[in-house]
Design a protein around this motif. Structure first.
Motif, PDB file in Angstrom:
ATOM      1  N   LEU A  11     -16.438   9.647  25.531  1.00 18.60           N
ATOM      2  CA  LEU A  11     -16.255  10.200  24.026  1.00 18.60           C
ATOM      3  C   LEU A  11     -15.925   8.970  23.307  1.00 18.60           C
ATOM      4  CD1 LEU A  11     -15.397  13.620  22.789  1.00 18.60           C
ATOM      5  CD2 LEU A  11     -14.972  11.812  21.522  1.00 18.60           C
ATOM      6  N   VAL A  12     -16.642   8.592  22.250  1.00 23.33           N
ATOM      7  CA  VAL A  12     -16.357   7.620  21.204  1.00 23.33           C
ATOM      8  C   VAL A  12     -16.225   8.041  20.040  1.00 23.33           C
ATOM      9  CG1 VAL A  12     -16.679   5.205  20.538  1.00 23.33           C
ATOM     10  CG2 VAL A  12     -17.536   5.867  22.765  1.00 23.33           C
ATOM     11  N   LEU A  13     -14.874   7.896  19.217  1.00 26.61           N
ATOM     12  CA  LEU A  13     -14.582   8.622  17.883  1.00 26.61           C
ATOM     13  C   LEU A  13     -14.169   7.213  17.059  1.00 26.61           C
ATOM     14  CD1 LEU A  13     -11.535  10.899  18.723  1.00 26.61           C
ATOM     15  CD2 LEU A  13     -13.471  11.287  17.050  1.00 26.61           C
ATOM     16  N   PHE A  14     -14.765   7.480  15.788  1.00 29.15           N
ATOM     17  CA  PHE A  14     -14.452   6.395  14.727  1.00 29.15           C
ATOM     18  C   PHE A  14     -13.614   7.236  13.713  1.00 29.15           C
ATOM     19  CE2 PHE A  14     -14.654   4.188  10.811  1.00 29.15           C
ATOM     20  CZ  PHE A  14     -14.344   2.777  11.528  1.00 29.15           C
ATOM     21  N   LEU A  15     -12.089   6.723  13.644  1.00 30.95           N
ATOM     22  CA  LEU A  15     -11.419   7.726  12.597  1.00 30.95           C
ATOM     23  C   LEU A  15     -11.346   6.682  11.363  1.00 30.95           C
ATOM     24  CD1 LEU A  15      -8.833   8.710  15.245  1.00 30.95           C
ATOM     25  CD2 LEU A  15     -10.762   9.959  14.228  1.00 30.95           C
ATOM     26  N   SER A  16     -12.340   7.110  10.306  1.00 33.69           N
ATOM     27  CA  SER A  16     -12.132   6.305   9.094  1.00 33.69           C
ATOM     28  C   SER A  16     -10.653   6.228   8.470  1.00 33.69           C
ATOM     29  CB  SER A  16     -13.163   6.483   8.107  1.00 33.69           C
ATOM     30  OG  SER A  16     -13.080   7.797   7.674  1.00 33.69           O
ATOM     31  N   PHE A  17     -10.351   4.787   7.857  1.00 28.21           N
ATOM     32  CA  PHE A  17      -9.276   4.456   7.400  1.00 28.21           C
ATOM     33  C   PHE A  17      -7.951   5.063   8.175  1.00 28.21           C
ATOM     34  CE2 PHE A  17     -12.257   5.090   4.091  1.00 28.21           C
ATOM     35  CZ  PHE A  17     -12.677   3.685   4.020  1.00 28.21           C
ATOM     36  N   CYS A  18      -8.073   5.363   9.393  1.00 28.64           N
ATOM     37  CA  CYS A  18      -6.703   5.700  10.106  1.00 28.64           C
ATOM     38  C   CYS A  18      -6.155   4.434  10.348  1.00 28.64           C
ATOM     39  CB  CYS A  18      -7.015   6.416  11.315  1.00 28.64           C
ATOM     40  SG  CYS A  18      -5.602   6.920  12.216  1.00 28.64           S
ATOM     41  N   ARG A  19      -4.824   4.336  10.383  1.00 30.40           N
ATOM     42  CA  ARG A  19      -4.187   3.030  10.666  1.00 30.40           C
ATOM     43  C   ARG A  19      -3.660   3.246  12.278  1.00 30.40           C
ATOM     44  NH1 ARG A  19      -2.093   3.659   5.437  1.00 30.40           N
ATOM     45  NH2 ARG A  19      -1.273   5.725   6.277  1.00 30.40           N
ATOM     46  N   ILE A  20      -3.589   2.202  12.987  1.00 33.84           N
ATOM     47  CA  ILE A  20      -3.514   2.290  14.562  1.00 33.84           C
ATOM     48  C   ILE A  20      -2.152   2.900  14.882  1.00 33.84           C
ATOM     49  CG2 ILE A  20      -2.457  -0.235  14.410  1.00 33.84           C
ATOM     50  CD1 ILE A  20      -4.381   1.524  17.507  1.00 33.84           C
ATOM     51  N   ASN A  21      -1.106   2.818  13.922  1.00 30.72           N
ATOM     52  CA  ASN A  21      -0.076   3.377  14.284  1.00 30.72           C
ATOM     53  C   ASN A  21       0.030   5.018  14.197  1.00 30.72           C
ATOM     54  OD1 ASN A  21       1.450   1.275  14.882  1.00 30.72           O
ATOM     55  ND2 ASN A  21       2.096   0.773  12.830  1.00 30.72           N
ATOM     56  N   ASP A  22      -0.980   5.493  13.519  1.00 31.06           N
ATOM     57  CA  ASP A  22      -1.192   6.749  13.106  1.00 31.06           C
ATOM     58  C   ASP A  22      -2.142   7.532  14.122  1.00 31.06           C
ATOM     59  OD1 ASP A  22       0.590   6.796  10.997  1.00 31.06           O
ATOM     60  OD2 ASP A  22      -1.199   6.511   9.606  1.00 31.06           O
ATOM     61  N   LEU A  23      -2.791   6.570  15.127  1.00 31.09           N
ATOM     62  CA  LEU A  23      -3.986   7.242  16.137  1.00 31.09           C
ATOM     63  C   LEU A  23      -3.546   8.564  16.621  1.00 31.09           C
ATOM     64  CD1 LEU A  23      -6.490   6.970  17.472  1.00 31.09           C
ATOM     65  CD2 LEU A  23      -5.347   5.659  19.153  1.00 31.09           C
ATOM     66  N   ASP A  24      -2.171   8.606  17.473  1.00 30.92           N
ATOM     67  CA  ASP A  24      -1.766   9.854  17.853  1.00 30.92           C
ATOM     68  C   ASP A  24      -1.688  10.846  16.897  1.00 30.92           C
ATOM     69  OD1 ASP A  24      -1.667   9.066  20.483  1.00 30.92           O
ATOM     70  OD2 ASP A  24      -0.167   7.672  20.197  1.00 30.92           O
ATOM     71  N   THR A  25      -1.252  10.776  15.748  1.00 27.83           N
ATOM     72  CA  THR A  25      -1.101  11.875  14.878  1.00 27.83           C
ATOM     73  C   THR A  25      -2.528  12.408  14.619  1.00 27.83           C
ATOM     74  OG1 THR A  25       0.669  10.601  13.654  1.00 27.83           O
ATOM     75  CG2 THR A  25      -0.396  12.464  12.558  1.00 27.83           C
ATOM     76  N   ALA A  26      -3.536  11.452  14.310  1.00 22.17           N
ATOM     77  CA  ALA A  26      -4.823  11.797  13.971  1.00 22.17           C
ATOM     78  C   ALA A  26      -5.387  12.726  15.419  1.00 22.17           C
ATOM     79  CB  ALA A  26      -6.090  10.647  13.682  1.00 22.17           C
ATOM     80  N   LEU A  27      -5.446  12.129  16.515  1.00 27.76           N
ATOM     81  CA  LEU A  27      -5.760  12.781  17.652  1.00 27.76           C
ATOM     82  C   LEU A  27      -5.220  14.314  17.676  1.00 27.76           C
ATOM     83  CD1 LEU A  27      -5.991   9.588  20.219  1.00 27.76           C
ATOM     84  CD2 LEU A  27      -8.012  10.926  18.872  1.00 27.76           C
ATOM     85  N   ASN A  28      -4.088  14.353  17.340  1.00 26.48           N
ATOM     86  CA  ASN A  28      -3.446  15.655  17.392  1.00 26.48           C
ATOM     87  C   ASN A  28      -3.985  16.286  16.435  1.00 26.48           C
ATOM     88  OD1 ASN A  28      -1.512  15.087  19.451  1.00 26.48           O
ATOM     89  ND2 ASN A  28       0.030  14.333  18.384  1.00 26.48           N
ATOM     90  N   HIS A  29      -4.361  16.106  15.536  1.00 29.38           N
ATOM     91  CA  HIS A  29      -5.142  16.805  14.288  1.00 29.38           C
ATOM     92  C   HIS A  29      -6.577  17.514  15.100  1.00 29.38           C
ATOM     93  CE1 HIS A  29      -2.648  15.427  10.827  1.00 29.38           C
ATOM     94  NE2 HIS A  29      -1.842  16.337  11.475  1.00 29.38           N
ATOM     95  N   ILE A  30      -7.160  16.357  15.651  1.00 32.06           N
ATOM     96  CA  ILE A  30      -8.613  16.606  15.890  1.00 32.06           C
ATOM     97  C   ILE A  30      -8.884  17.260  17.353  1.00 32.06           C
ATOM     98  CG2 ILE A  30     -10.826  15.348  16.761  1.00 32.06           C
ATOM     99  CD1 ILE A  30      -9.578  13.037  15.048  1.00 32.06           C
ATOM    100  N   PHE A  31      -7.923  17.509  18.270  1.00 27.86           N
ATOM    101  CA  PHE A  31      -7.862  18.047  19.614  1.00 27.86           C
ATOM    102  C   PHE A  31      -6.809  19.185  19.555  1.00 27.86           C
ATOM    103  CE2 PHE A  31      -9.882  13.861  20.685  1.00 27.86           C
ATOM    104  CZ  PHE A  31     -10.990  14.292  21.248  1.00 27.86           C
ATOM    105  N   PRO A  32      -7.314  20.492  19.941  1.00 29.42           N
ATOM    106  CA  PRO A  32      -6.420  21.566  19.912  1.00 29.42           C
ATOM    107  C   PRO A  32      -5.547  21.356  21.291  1.00 29.42           C
ATOM    108  CG  PRO A  32      -8.682  22.082  20.731  1.00 29.42           C
ATOM    109  CD  PRO A  32      -8.705  20.750  20.225  1.00 29.42           C
ATOM    110  N   LEU A  33      -5.762  20.483  22.083  1.00 29.46           N
ATOM    111  CA  LEU A  33      -5.047  20.401  23.575  1.00 29.46           C
ATOM    112  C   LEU A  33      -4.290  18.857  23.367  1.00 29.46           C
ATOM    113  CD1 LEU A  33      -7.386  21.920  26.015  1.00 29.46           C
ATOM    114  CD2 LEU A  33      -5.644  22.934  25.099  1.00 29.46           C
TER     115      LEU A  33
END
Ligand code: C2E
Ligand code: C2E
Length: 179
Positions: free
Chosen positions: A83-105
């Motif tokens: 599964l390939v995700l592109f997170l626009s304007f997300c900063r690398i340090n915020d990757l886990d924050t963004a993934l936590n918003h995107i996946f319910p697990l």
């Protein structure tokens, strides 16, 4: 009304950022490469691309049903068992924050392996690789009727994932009428 040509060009260049959610493999590649070649966007600040491989026992199509981006410009695709995700304007340090918003697990429960790209030329190089993938290897989302229940009944309220309560009647209509 007359729209100057340079404005039309400008608008068309921003189109990929208006996409959200699942895209076919080729559409995903085109959208990301359009963003990478858009000189109006900040160099090396356009976003983060991440490829995730599911843990054994979870099919990539099932993992896709758990991927629920909210932000416009967050897009994903499946193919080659990733599964390939592109997170626009997300900063690398915020990757886990963004993934936590995107996946319910927790993503560690769903995926066993991840690769990350976050500079323009590294993202572009990976997109070149991805464009080589034969269409037979592209994933297809499971066909889910719009009225069927999601795999996990939860929504993100901007802070945390919450289970959505389901009303449950303890007495059947027949029993109620009898009483
Ligand atoms: P959008 O960017 O398409 O985001 C849609 C929804 O995804 C947001 O709804 C929010 O629930 C979630 N979301 C997106 N990015 C983040 C994030 O970084 N952190 C968190 N906690 N949630 C996020 P919401 O909040 O109702 O916002 C609606 C729209 O308003 C957004 O659409 C965006 O266009 C704009 N917006 C809201 N707050 C901001 C902000 O702080 N900065 C920017 N640039 N736009 C914002
Ligand atoms: P950022 O985009 O600079 O956003 C910083 C903070 O502004 C966010 O912290 C959030 O509190 C707020 N914010 C930004 N956009 C929205 C929005 O649309 N709606 C609401 N309600 N709040 C918003 P937060 O949530 O801790 O996120 C930190 C950073 O993580 C964000 O920085 C962004 O780089 C990344 N991020 C978080 N969620 C997402 C997402 O869903 N998609 C992407 N692409 N990046 C995200």
């Amino acid at each position: 009304r007359h729209v100057p040509e340079d404005i039309t060009t400008l608008l068309s260049m921003t189109q990929p950022m208006k996409l959200r959610g699942y895209q076919k493999w080729d559409t995903f590649c085109d959208a990301v490469s359009n963003m990478m070649s858009n000189t109006l966007l900040p160099a090396d600040g356009k976003g983060v691309m991440v490829a995730l491989r599911p843990v054994p026992g979870i099919r990539i199509e099932q993992a896709l049903t758990l991927c629920r981006p909210n932000r416009t410009g967050d897009i994903m695709t499946i193919g080659d068992n990733r599964l390939v995700l592109f997170l626009s304007f997300c900063r690398i340090n915020d990757l886990d924050t963004a993934l936590n918003h995107i996946f319910p697990l927790p993503t560690g429960d769903i995926f066993s392996n991840r690769m990350i790209w976050f500079e323009d030329n590294l993202i572009s190089a990976e997109i070149v690789q991805m464009k080589q993938l034969a269409p037979e290897q592209w994933g297809k989302p499971l066909l889910v009727a719009s009225d069927t229940k999601p795999v996990l009944n939860a929504t993100h309220d901007g802070h945390v994932w919450r289970r959505v309560p389901e009303p449950l009647r303890l007495l059947s209509d027949a029993e109620e009428r009898a009483s």
